[in-house]
Design a protein around this motif. Structure first.
Motif, mmCIF file in Angstrom:
data_model
loop_
_atom_site.group_PDB
_atom_site.id
_atom_site.type_symbol
_atom_site.label_atom_id
_atom_site.label_comp_id
_atom_site.label_asym_id
_atom_site.label_seq_id
_atom_site.Cartn_x
_atom_site.Cartn_y
_atom_site.Cartn_z
ATOM 1 N N VAL A 1 0.837 -1.205 0.000
ATOM 2 C CA VAL A 1 0.000 0.000 0.000
ATOM 3 C C VAL A 1 0.868 1.249 0.000
ATOM 4 C CG1 VAL A 1 -1.653 1.357 1.348
ATOM 5 C CG2 VAL A 1 -1.962 -1.117 1.117
ATOM 6 N N VAL A 2 1.876 1.262 0.868
ATOM 7 C CA VAL A 2 2.772 2.412 0.953
ATOM 8 C C VAL A 2 3.500 2.637 -0.370
ATOM 9 C CG1 VAL A 2 4.875 3.307 2.058
ATOM 10 C CG2 VAL A 2 3.078 2.244 3.446
ATOM 11 N N VAL B 1 1.002 4.032 -3.081
ATOM 12 C CA VAL B 1 0.662 5.434 -2.798
ATOM 13 C C VAL B 1 1.844 6.341 -3.092
ATOM 14 C CG1 VAL B 1 0.058 7.073 -0.973
ATOM 15 C CG2 VAL B 1 -1.112 4.861 -1.105
ATOM 16 N N TYR B 2 3.047 5.895 -2.727
ATOM 17 C CA TYR B 2 4.247 6.695 -2.982
ATOM 18 C C TYR B 2 4.472 6.891 -4.475
ATOM 19 C CZ TYR B 2 9.165 8.036 -3.188
ATOM 20 O OH TYR B 2 10.344 8.687 -3.475
ATOM 21 N N VAL C 1 2.219 6.739 -6.905
ATOM 22 C CA VAL C 1 1.168 7.617 -7.439
ATOM 23 C C VAL C 1 1.477 9.069 -7.104
ATOM 24 C CG1 VAL C 1 -1.265 8.262 -7.220
ATOM 25 C CG2 VAL C 1 -0.626 5.856 -7.410
ATOM 26 N N ARG C 2 1.868 9.321 -5.880
ATOM 27 C CA ARG C 2 2.176 10.698 -5.463
ATOM 28 C C ARG C 2 3.367 11.250 -6.239
ATOM 29 N NH1 ARG C 2 5.459 13.323 -1.711
ATOM 30 N NH2 ARG C 2 4.541 15.253 -0.860
ATOM 31 N N ALA D 1 4.602 -0.190 -9.118
ATOM 32 C CA ALA D 1 3.168 -0.055 -8.843
ATOM 33 C C ALA D 1 2.431 -1.338 -9.231
ATOM 34 C CB ALA D 1 2.593 1.137 -9.604
#
Length: 221
Positions: free
Chosen positions: A19-20, A23-24, A26-27, A189
């Motif tokens: 998950v981390v 999210v990283y 994508v950001r 990802a």
């Protein structure tokens, strides 16, 4: 109980990490629009590009293509259905494969990232984020790892096969970066989403199997 607890801790840690990581990525890619990491990886691989490695990477990447995975999934379904007589495994294979495919197309269209404009050999079709090869490799070969872990009795053979399949997943992802048809962030990802979806799918299918055995089977009999 100790083994079960260890499994829960490891899987929970891996889920949190996935998950981390997603999210990283994508950001970094879509919010900060920072592609420096991806470009650095391409430049770092430049000195290692040669004809022999090209052929190897093309062969490896084929193992993550739909031309290979479709017949491989079908063969696995029939293996569990007719040879090993594991009905629920024969259900898990198409359930994981088809749901993973749908998720991949959904995410690609949501993020709508163009592929790298500098393919090494030939241009790939479709969108880039997340890598379909990475995602589908994790769900297919990850399901094989799950089956091997639960069904194989010989510990040496079991862990040798698991290690081989893990290495194959990593190599397929690496091949996409080497061939410059995906950015490194796409592949990372894809790994993260593939692992998350595999675990969630197996958990849901496990509940369905448990319910079937406790509630439906006695009624049928």
């Amino acid at each position: 109980m100790a083994l079960l607890s260890a499994e829960v801790v490891v899987v929970s840690a891996l889920l949190t990490g996935a998950v981390v990581l997603f999210v990283y990525m994508v950001r970094r890619v879509f919010v900060l629009q920072n592609n420096s990491f991806d470009e650095k990886i391409f430049r770092a691989l430049d000195p290692y590009v040669n004809e022999s490695t090209n052929k190897l990477m093309v062969a490896v990447t084929f193992l993550g293509k739909h031309e290979f995975l479709i017949p491989a999934n079908i063969a696995l379904i029939f293996w569990f259905l007719l040879v090993r007589k594991h009905r629920w495994y024969s259900i898990k294979v198409p359930a994981v494969a088809l749901s993973s495919l749908g998720l991949m197309f959904l995410l690609k269209n949501v993020f709508n990232r163009e592929r790298p404009g500098i393919p090494l050999l030939e241009e790939a079709k479709g969108l880039s984020f997340p890598s379909g090869h990475a995602l589908m490799s994790v769900t297919f070969y990850g399901l094989l790892i799950y089956a091997v872990y639960h069904l194989w009795k010989n510990e040496t053979a079991k862990w040798s096969m698991i290690s081989f399949l893990l290495l194959l997943i990593l190599l397929i992802g690496f091949s996409r970066i080497y061939l410059r048809v995906h950015y490194t962030s796409d592949v990372l990802a894809g790994f993260a989403v593939g692992f998350l979806w595999l675990v969630l799918s197996l958990k849901l299918l496990g509940y369905m199997e448990h319910y079937s055995r406790r509630k439906l089977q006695p009624v049928v009999e």
